[in-house]
Motif scaffolding. Structure first.
Motif, PDB file in Angstrom:
ATOM      1  N   ARG A 228       0.827  -1.205   0.000  1.00 23.56           N
ATOM      2  CA  ARG A 228       0.000   0.000   0.000  1.00 23.56           C
ATOM      3  C   ARG A 228       0.862   1.256   0.000  1.00 23.56           C
ATOM      4  NH1 ARG A 228      -3.694  -2.970   3.487  1.00 23.56           N
ATOM      5  NH2 ARG A 228      -2.809  -1.997   5.326  1.00 23.56           N
ATOM      6  N   VAL A 229       1.989   1.212   0.738  1.00 21.97           N
ATOM      7  CA  VAL A 229       2.870   2.374   0.743  1.00 21.97           C
ATOM      8  C   VAL A 229       3.428   2.620  -0.647  1.00 21.97           C
ATOM      9  CG1 VAL A 229       5.021   3.295   1.656  1.00 21.97           C
ATOM     10  CG2 VAL A 229       3.449   2.127   3.175  1.00 21.97           C
ATOM     11  N   LEU A 230       3.808   1.560  -1.354  1.00 21.32           N
ATOM     12  CA  LEU A 230       4.400   1.698  -2.675  1.00 21.32           C
ATOM     13  C   LEU A 230       3.426   2.290  -3.684  1.00 21.32           C
ATOM     14  CD1 LEU A 230       6.359  -1.667  -2.917  1.00 21.32           C
ATOM     15  CD2 LEU A 230       7.351   0.616  -2.949  1.00 21.32           C
ATOM     16  N   ILE A 231       2.143   1.987  -3.532  1.00 19.07           N
ATOM     17  CA  ILE A 231       1.200   2.436  -4.549  1.00 19.07           C
ATOM     18  C   ILE A 231       0.263   3.531  -4.043  1.00 19.07           C
ATOM     19  CG2 ILE A 231       1.224   0.177  -5.657  1.00 19.07           C
ATOM     20  CD1 ILE A 231      -1.530  -0.349  -4.451  1.00 19.07           C
TER      21      ILE A 231
ATOM     22  N   TYR B 136      -9.485   0.236   0.279  1.00 15.77           N
ATOM     23  CA  TYR B 136      -8.659   1.161   1.043  1.00 15.77           C
ATOM     24  C   TYR B 136      -8.926   0.992   2.529  1.00 15.77           C
ATOM     25  CZ  TYR B 136      -9.130   3.090  -3.617  1.00 15.77           C
ATOM     26  OH  TYR B 136      -9.176   3.222  -4.979  1.00 15.77           O
ATOM     27  N   PRO B 137      -7.940   1.207   3.363  1.00 13.43           N
ATOM     28  CA  PRO B 137      -8.165   1.138   4.810  1.00 13.43           C
ATOM     29  C   PRO B 137      -9.173   2.196   5.252  1.00 13.43           C
ATOM     30  CG  PRO B 137      -5.820   1.163   4.296  1.00 13.43           C
ATOM     31  CD  PRO B 137      -6.538   1.492   3.033  1.00 13.43           C
TER      32      PRO B 137
ATOM     33  N   LEU C 279      -4.041   6.930   4.363  1.00 12.91           N
ATOM     34  CA  LEU C 279      -4.044   6.070   5.542  1.00 12.91           C
ATOM     35  C   LEU C 279      -3.453   4.704   5.210  1.00 12.91           C
ATOM     36  CD1 LEU C 279      -5.053   5.572   8.508  1.00 12.91           C
ATOM     37  CD2 LEU C 279      -7.182   4.724   7.476  1.00 12.91           C
ATOM     38  N   ILE C 280      -2.474   4.255   6.003  1.00 15.99           N
ATOM     39  CA  ILE C 280      -1.943   2.908   5.787  1.00 15.99           C
ATOM     40  C   ILE C 280      -2.283   1.964   6.934  1.00 15.99           C
ATOM     41  CG2 ILE C 280      -0.105   3.623   4.237  1.00 15.99           C
ATOM     42  CD1 ILE C 280       1.847   3.421   6.555  1.00 15.99           C
ATOM     43  N   GLY C 281      -2.812   2.481   8.040  1.00 18.07           N
ATOM     44  CA  GLY C 281      -3.236   1.551   9.066  1.00 18.07           C
ATOM     45  C   GLY C 281      -3.367   2.147  10.441  1.00 18.07           C
ATOM     46  N   VAL C 282      -3.819   1.282  11.349  1.00 21.60           N
ATOM     47  CA  VAL C 282      -3.990   1.598  12.768  1.00 21.60           C
ATOM     48  C   VAL C 282      -3.072   0.676  13.551  1.00 21.60           C
ATOM     49  CG1 VAL C 282      -5.611   1.527  14.715  1.00 21.60           C
ATOM     50  CG2 VAL C 282      -6.375   2.363  12.469  1.00 21.60           C
ATOM     51  N   THR C 283      -2.470   1.199  14.607  1.00 24.30           N
ATOM     52  CA  THR C 283      -1.634   0.363  15.465  1.00 24.30           C
ATOM     53  C   THR C 283      -1.908   0.688  16.924  1.00 24.30           C
ATOM     54  OG1 THR C 283       0.644  -0.207  16.078  1.00 24.30           O
ATOM     55  CG2 THR C 283       0.274   2.012  15.220  1.00 24.30           C
ATOM     56  N   TYR C 284      -1.868  -0.355  17.764  1.00 20.46           N
ATOM     57  CA  TYR C 284      -2.082  -0.188  19.195  1.00 20.46           C
ATOM     58  C   TYR C 284      -0.753  -0.110  19.953  1.00 20.46           C
ATOM     59  CZ  TYR C 284      -7.115  -1.043  18.775  1.00 20.46           C
ATOM     60  OH  TYR C 284      -8.458  -0.942  18.471  1.00 20.46           O
TER      61      TYR C 284
END
Length: 510
Positions: A16-19, A405-406, A472-477
Motif C-alpha cells: 500500500r505504501v508503494l502504490i 482502502y483502509p 491512511l496505511i493503518g492503525v496500530t495499538y
C-alpha cells in the motif's frame, strides 16, 4: 502458555505504501464510494462452533489449533481491510474468558464449566490489536439454553433462585427479575473492566419467541405483582430497557469510550407498533415488526433513551426482497438513528452464499454496502457481515472492491469527555520501521504515508477530518509500525482515541 502468531500483513502494508500515489489518482475512478470513516465489521460466532473453533478440548494440541484458526481468521480480516471483529464471548450464559460469575463455555473446552487452559477473549483482543483491528465483545444477554438442560453448579444455583424463564425449548434468564438484570450488568462489567475491548455488542435474544401474554405465561404472577397498571407487553419491554440502560450506565462509569450497541431484528418501528410511541416515522415496508410483540425488543426505545451508541439491525434479506427490501430498510434505519443521535451499522448476512448464483450473491453484498453508504445522512455508517466463515467467498467484493482502502471507524467526538492527548513525538524511521514516543493516555494511533510531491497543506481532508484518508496505511495499538523501505514518502502519526477521534498529526520528513 499462549503462543503468539506471526503477523502476516506486513507485505500488504508495504504494497500500500508503494502504490499510495496511485490510490489517490484511482480512488474516484474505482467507484468504491469509500470514505475515510466506515464501520467494517464481522461477526465471529463461537456458539456451536459456527465460525470458531472447529474443535473443542483442553489439550495443548487443541489449544494450539484453536489459536492458529483464530489467527488465520484475523489475518483474513486484516487483508480485507475490515476495522472491527465482533467476537462472541457469551452464548448460553457461559463464557469464553476467565469469569468469577459464569461457567466456561463448552464450545471452547468441550464441556460446560471446564477450563480450556487459556483465555480466548484475552488472546483475541491482543491478536486483533496486533493487527490494528478493533475487538468488540459479543454477548447474548439473556439466553440460557436452546433445549439443553445444563447442570453446572452455577446453573443449579440459577434454577434454585428461580432465575430461568422457559417457553417451548427456549430458556432465558428472566429479564423481569432485578437480580438477573444486576447479574447481566456484572457480567458485562467483568468484560469491560478486565479486558481492553473496543466495544460491547448484544444481539437479538431477549424474551422467548411468542411466549404467551396471558396467565399461562411463567412470568405472569411476577408481572401482576410488579406492574399491573401496565400492559404485559409494555412491562416486558420495560424490563429489557432497564437492563440495557444499566449496562450503558456501567460502561459510562468505567470506560466510556467502549462503544455499546445492539443488533436487533431488521424490521422495527412500524406505524402500528413502536414508531408513534417514540416520535418516529413508521418504516414503510410490508414486513411485520414481529420483534416488538414476540420477543419484546424495542430498538426505537433504546435509541430514544440514549442507552446505546449504535444499532446494527439484522437486515438479512436480499436487496430485491418483496416485503423487506434492503435499500428501504437501510435508509429508514439510518435516518431514524440519526434523529436520535445514534450510529447505524447495518448487519448483513452471507448465509445464502451456499445456494443459488454465487456471482449474484457477491453483487448483492456490494449493493448493500453501497446502500449503507448512500443512505447515511451523517457519515456514521457501516456494515457488519454475518459471519466470518463466509469471508473467503467475498474477498474480491471487499479487498479489491468496496474495501480496497483502509478505513477508520466513525467518530463519536460528541461523546468524548477526556482532553485530547498531545501529539506523538520522537518519530524515527529506521530499517523500514517507524517508531515514536507515545504521549500519556494514548491507546492507539493512525499512520499515514504522503508522497513527497503532495504538499503538506494539500494532504488534509477537505471536510476538516485531519489527514486525508487516501493516505491512511493503518492503525496500530503500539508506538511502531513496519512501513517498508519505499522512498518518496513522508509519514504522519496521530493519536487515535477510543472515540475514534484523531489528535494533531506528528510528521517525519524523508
Amino acid at each position: 502458555m499462549i503462543i503468539p502468531l506471526k503477523m502476516a500483513c506486513i507485505s500488504n502494508i508495504r504494497l500500500r505504501v508503494l502504490i499510495v500515489s496511485a490510490l489517490v489518482l484511482l480512488m474516484n475512478a474505482a467507484g468504491s464510494g469509500a470514505s475515510k470513516r466506515e464501520m467494517r465489521g464481522v461477526w465471529v460466532a463461537t456458539v456451536w462452533g459456527i465460525d470458531w473453533p472447529s474443535k473443542q478440548g483442553t489439550t495443548e494440541a487443541v489449544r494450539s489449533n484453536q489459536q492458529r484458526e483464530l489467527g488465520e481468521l484475523l489475518d483474513r480480516c486484516k487483508r480485507l481491510n475490515l476495522t472491527t471483529v465482533c467476537f462472541q464471548v457469551r452464548g448460553m450464559a457461559d463464557v469464553m474468558y476467565r469469569s468469577r460469575l459464569e461457567p466456561w463455555s463448552s464450545f471452547v473446552s468441550g464441556k460446560r464449566g471446564e477450563d480450556p487452559g487459556w483465555d480466548p477473549l484475552e488472546w483475541a483482543v491482543a491478536e486483533c490489536h496486533r493487527r490494528g483491528l478493533e475487538c468488540y465483545a459479543w454477548v447474548n444477554p439473556f439466553r440460557w439454553s436452546a433445549g439443553t438442560d445444563y447442570n453446572t453448579p452455577a446453573d443449579k444455583e440459577w434454577k434454585s433462585r428461580g432465575w430461568l424463564l422457559t417457553h417451548g425449548k427456549y430458556t432465558v434468564m428472566n429479564p423481569g427479575l432485578e437480580p438477573v438484570r444486576e447479574h447481566i450488568v456484572e457480567i458485562c462489567r467483568e468484560i469491560v473492566e478486565g479486558y481492553d475491548i473496543d466495544g460491547l455488542i448484544f444481539d437479538d435474544y431477549f424474551y422467548p419467541n411468542r411466549i404467551p401474554e396471558n396467565d399461562k405465561a411463567q412470568d405472569y404472577a411476577l408481572y401482576k405483582k410488579e406492574a399491573p397498571w401496565m400492559t404485559f407487553g409494555d412491562w416486558r419491554r420495560a424490563n429489557v430497557h432497564k437492563a440495557i440502560a444499566d449496562v450503558k450506565g456501567m460502561i459510562n462509569d468505567t470506560k466510556p469510550y467502549v462503544r455499546f450497541g445492539i443488533s436487533p431484528a431488521g424490521v422495527a418501528g412500524k406505524a402500528d407498533s413502536s414508531a408513534p410511541k417514540w416520535g418516529a416515522e413508521g418504516v414503510g415496508v410490508k414486513a411485520a415488526d414481529w420483534q416488538y410483540g414476540e420477543i419484546y425488543s424495542d430498538p426505537l426505545g433504546w435509541m430514544y433513551q440514549g442507552t446505546v451508541d449504535f444499532v446494527s439491525p439484522q437486515i438479512y434479506w436480499a436487496t430485491t426482497h418483496g416485503t423487506a427490501p434492503y435499500g428501504q430498510l437501510s435508509q429508514w434505519w439510518s435516518r431514524t438513528a440519526n434523529m436520535y443521535g445514534v450510529h447505524m451499522y447495518s448487519s448483513v448476512t452471507l448465509e445464502r452464499i451456499g445456494t443459488g448464483d454465487l456471482a449474484e450473491h457477491r453483487r448483492d453484498l456490494g449493493r448493500q454496502i453501497d446502500c449503507n453508504r448512500t443512505y447515511s445522512v451523517d457519515g456514521n455508517h457501516g456494515t457488519i457481515i454475518y459471519s466470518a466463515k463466509y469471508l473467503p467467498k467475498v474477498s474480491g467484493v471487499l479487498a479489491t472492491g468496496r474495501y480496497a482502502y483502509p478505513s477508520l471507524t466513525p467518530s463519536m467526538a460528541e461523546r468524548e469527555i477526556e482532553p485530547d492527548a498531545e501529539a506523538p513525538h520522537g518519530l524515527k524511521l529506521k530499517h523500514g520501521v517507524l517508531t515514536w514516543s507515545a504521549p500519556k493516555g494514548a491507546r492507539r494511533f493512525t499512520v499515514y504515508a504522503v508522497p513527497d510531491d503532495v504538499a503538506r497543506a494539500e494532504a488534509y481532508d477537505e471536510d476538516g477530518d485531519g489527514v486525508d484518508g487516501a493516505f491512511l496505511i493503518g492503525v496500530t495499538y503500539e508506538p511502531r509500525m513496519e512501513v517498508g523501505d519505499a522512498k518518496g514518502y513522508r509519514y504522519a502519526v496521530c493519536v487515535y482515541s477510543g472515540y475514534s477521534t484523531e489528535g494533531e498529526p506528528a510528521w517525519i520528513e524523508p
